[in-house]
Scaffold this motif. Structure first.
Motif, mmCIF file in Angstrom:
data_model
loop_
_atom_site.group_PDB
_atom_site.id
_atom_site.type_symbol
_atom_site.label_atom_id
_atom_site.label_comp_id
_atom_site.label_asym_id
_atom_site.label_seq_id
_atom_site.Cartn_x
_atom_site.Cartn_y
_atom_site.Cartn_z
ATOM 1 N N SER A 143 -1.025 8.747 3.314
ATOM 2 C CA SER A 143 -2.149 7.827 3.157
ATOM 3 C C SER A 143 -2.682 7.387 4.518
ATOM 4 C CB SER A 143 -1.700 6.589 2.368
ATOM 5 O OG SER A 143 -0.809 5.813 3.152
ATOM 6 N N PRO A 164 0.822 -1.218 0.000
ATOM 7 C CA PRO A 164 0.000 0.000 0.000
ATOM 8 C C PRO A 164 0.854 1.265 0.000
ATOM 9 C CG PRO A 164 -0.114 -1.106 2.126
ATOM 10 C CD PRO A 164 0.681 -1.987 1.210
ATOM 11 N N PHE A 167 -3.099 4.418 5.481
ATOM 12 C CA PHE A 167 -2.267 3.309 5.948
ATOM 13 C C PHE A 167 -1.091 3.825 6.778
ATOM 14 C CE2 PHE A 167 1.417 0.516 5.275
ATOM 15 C CZ PHE A 167 0.925 -0.644 5.861
#
Length: 142
Positions: A53, A12, A55
């Motif tokens: 992000s 990711p 994540f």
């Protein structure tokens, strides 16, 4: 040549930032207390300005909260040691051992597991001290 490892394109977005936050947390807990915390603060400022992000922010948020909770617990034990007579007190070693066994070692372990999850591109919520994970915001259709 074929490998069974994940390729970079499978990870990711923000995986490097997630790994850095977990590494700084481990550094703060085990290797260089204070320095790891300062690096976490700089990473937090970097991620906020670059709009990292979800994540990366999830891993960073977990490490920041765990760091603050660790600091509060360490302060509480320091005060308890101080109130029971300081280093010369018969309670000193009991309290210090309790702190390390019950809090410091498990919280350090959470960071090690989190680092492994960040390397593999997986989300991770710290047990007991973790906070809710963020979700990526879907982009509005143009």
């Amino acid at each position: 040549m074929t490998t069974n490892h994940m390729q970079d394109q499978d990870l990711p977005q923000g995986c490097e930032l997630a790994m850095a936050s977990e590494a700084f947390y481990i550094t703060n807990m085990i290797l260089a207390p204070g320095l790891g915390f300062i690096m976490l603060l700089f990473l937090h400022m970097h991620c906020k300005t670059r709009q990292a992000s979800a994540f990366a922010m999830n891993h960073l948020r977990q490490t920041m909260v765990a760091t603050f909770i660790t600091g509060i617990i360490a302060l509480a034990f320091t005060l308890a040691i101080s109130f029971t007579g300081g280093i010369g007190s018969p309670w000193f070693w009991h309290l210090l051992t309790a702190y390390f066994v019950v809090f410091h070692i498990p919280l350090s372990w959470f960071g090690i597991v989190g680092f492994g999850k960040a390397i593999s591109g997986e989300e991770y919520r710290y047990p007991f001290v973790g906070i809710r994970l963020l979700k990526d915001e879907p982009l509005a259709a143009a």
